[in-house]
Design an enzyme around this catalytic site. Sequence first.
Site, PDB file in Angstrom:
ATOM      1  N   ASN A   9       0.864  -1.177   0.000  1.00 24.91           N
ATOM      2  CA  ASN A   9       0.000   0.000   0.000  1.00 24.91           C
ATOM      3  C   ASN A   9       0.902   1.228   0.000  1.00 24.91           C
ATOM      4  OD1 ASN A   9      -1.783   2.060   0.489  1.00 24.91           O
ATOM      5  ND2 ASN A   9      -2.403   1.361   2.527  1.00 24.91           N
ATOM      6  N   TRP A  10       0.964   1.889  -1.137  1.00 30.69           N
ATOM      7  CA  TRP A  10       1.896   3.032  -1.265  1.00 30.69           C
ATOM      8  C   TRP A  10       1.360   4.297  -0.596  1.00 30.69           C
ATOM      9  CZ3 TRP A  10       3.806   2.805  -7.113  1.00 30.69           C
ATOM     10  CH2 TRP A  10       4.487   1.597  -7.306  1.00 30.69           C
ATOM     11  N   LYS A  11       0.113   4.277  -0.158  1.00 27.76           N
ATOM     12  CA  LYS A  11      -0.495   5.445   0.488  1.00 27.76           C
ATOM     13  C   LYS A  11      -0.261   6.689  -0.372  1.00 27.76           C
ATOM     14  CE  LYS A  11      -0.173   3.121   4.909  1.00 27.76           C
ATOM     15  NZ  LYS A  11      -0.025   3.193   6.356  1.00 27.76           N
ATOM     16  N   HIS A  95      -9.524   1.177   4.792  1.00 26.48           N
ATOM     17  CA  HIS A  95      -8.260   1.276   5.528  1.00 26.48           C
ATOM     18  C   HIS A  95      -8.472   2.174   6.749  1.00 26.48           C
ATOM     19  CE1 HIS A  95      -4.143   2.342   6.500  1.00 26.48           C
ATOM     20  NE2 HIS A  95      -3.782   1.255   5.844  1.00 26.48           N
ATOM     21  N   GLU A  97      -6.838   4.506   7.926  1.00 21.97           N
ATOM     22  CA  GLU A  97      -6.616   5.943   7.673  1.00 21.97           C
ATOM     23  C   GLU A  97      -7.840   6.568   7.032  1.00 21.97           C
ATOM     24  OE1 GLU A  97      -2.923   5.372   5.624  1.00 21.97           O
ATOM     25  OE2 GLU A  97      -1.988   4.792   7.513  1.00 21.97           O
ATOM     26  N   GLU A 165      -5.357  -4.898  10.411  1.00 23.38           N
ATOM     27  CA  GLU A 165      -4.318  -3.909  10.678  1.00 23.38           C
ATOM     28  C   GLU A 165      -4.619  -3.210  12.001  1.00 23.38           C
ATOM     29  OE1 GLU A 165      -2.309  -2.674   6.701  1.00 23.38           O
ATOM     30  OE2 GLU A 165      -3.985  -1.336   7.091  1.00 23.38           O
ATOM     31  N   GLY A 171       2.609   2.273  10.942  1.00 21.52           N
ATOM     32  CA  GLY A 171       3.560   3.373  10.821  1.00 21.52           C
ATOM     33  C   GLY A 171       4.264   3.728  12.123  1.00 21.52           C
ATOM     34  N   SER A 211       3.548  -2.194  10.314  1.00 21.29           N
ATOM     35  CA  SER A 211       5.006  -2.276  10.515  1.00 21.29           C
ATOM     36  C   SER A 211       5.581  -3.639  10.111  1.00 21.29           C
ATOM     37  CB  SER A 211       5.374  -1.924  11.955  1.00 21.29           C
ATOM     38  OG  SER A 211       4.964  -0.599  12.257  1.00 21.29           O
ATOM     39  N   GLY A 232       2.968  -1.110   4.315  1.00 20.35           N
ATOM     40  CA  GLY A 232       3.010   0.319   4.014  1.00 20.35           C
ATOM     41  C   GLY A 232       4.434   0.759   3.730  1.00 20.35           C
ATOM     42  N   GLY A 233       5.071   1.322   4.733  1.00 21.34           N
ATOM     43  CA  GLY A 233       6.402   1.923   4.569  1.00 21.34           C
ATOM     44  C   GLY A 233       7.412   1.043   3.840  1.00 21.34           C
TER      45      GLY A 233
HETATM   46  P1  13P Z   1       3.139   0.383   7.741  1.00 24.39           P
HETATM   47  O1  13P Z   1       3.668  -0.896   7.131  1.00 24.39           O
HETATM   48  O2  13P Z   1       3.881   1.602   7.264  1.00 24.39           O
HETATM   49  O3  13P Z   1       3.035   0.288   9.227  1.00 24.39           O
HETATM   50  O4  13P Z   1       1.637   0.564   7.177  1.00 24.39           O
HETATM   51  C1  13P Z   1       0.740  -0.477   7.285  1.00 24.39           C
HETATM   52  C2  13P Z   1      -0.455  -0.148   6.494  1.00 24.39           C
HETATM   53  O5  13P Z   1      -1.244   0.684   6.879  1.00 24.39           O
HETATM   54  C3  13P Z   1      -0.656  -0.860   5.220  1.00 24.39           C
HETATM   55  O6  13P Z   1      -1.918  -0.629   4.720  1.00 24.39           O
END
Ligand code: 13P
Length: 249
Positions: A9-11, A95, A97, A165, A171, A211, A232-233
């Site tokens: 997920n590149w956000k 998600h 967020e 999640e 994050g 994470s 994510g990251g």
């Molecule tokens: P991180 O891997 O950066 O913690 O993000 C997880 C995430 O929200 C993937 O959708």
Amino acid sequence: MRTPVIAGNWKLYKTSGEAKGLIEALLPLIKDVKGVEVIVAPVFTILHRVGELIGGSRVKLSAQNCFWEEEGAFTGEVSPGMLLDAGCSHVIIGHSERRQYFAETDETVNRKTKAAIAAGLKAIVCVGETLEEREEGVMNDVLTRQVTKGLDGLTSLQAVIIAYEPVWAIGTGKTATEAQAQEAHRLIRTVISQKFGVDSSDKVRILYGGSVKPDNVKGLMSQPDIDGALVGGASLKPESFAAIVNFGK
Ligand code: 13P
């Protein structure tokens, strides 16, 4: 046997030029991996471009959100059919967020999930408790509610992937322990078996997100109810995402 899924997920990251560098570096690093489904989810504006970059490779394309209407006077929204047209096979829905910053609810998640599936997309439906909810001891209730309401009205889960999640692990560098993640995944699978039957709950893939890094993916993937990762990251760099895709090596 559930085929593992590793999804990035590149956000709100990556321009088209940056995506080109990432995909071109990533593809050779994952070309020998077998038996893993790999998905990337860029922002809307570069979906088509990333679709071209991944071309005939094994990587699949996902959006990060969609609306539930196919068309109409809904300024700023993107419909499931338009995502298909842009080359997507998957879409992430609900998600944390989006729930946290864009007021998404179990009801909107449900409408989006149904619309995405009706259009022919596969829905990656996200659930997860906040730290407050975990500390108050209501994690099970929250996950049960999110799964039950989010998937309400579906007759099959063939086009559904669940992503667990925990909000406190996203994050933050705080990964859920393998045991914490397994416990939540087990609960989600039980809720699904009660709602959709054992056949569906045996088949549905449940991804862990929060994470996930090259050094913790193996342990997480060793858990019986963890079928993959939503990253994510660590999906923003070719080396770390490839190392996660290569978790079985
Ligand atoms: P991180 O891997 O950066 O913690 O993000 C997880 C995430 O929200 C993937 O959708």
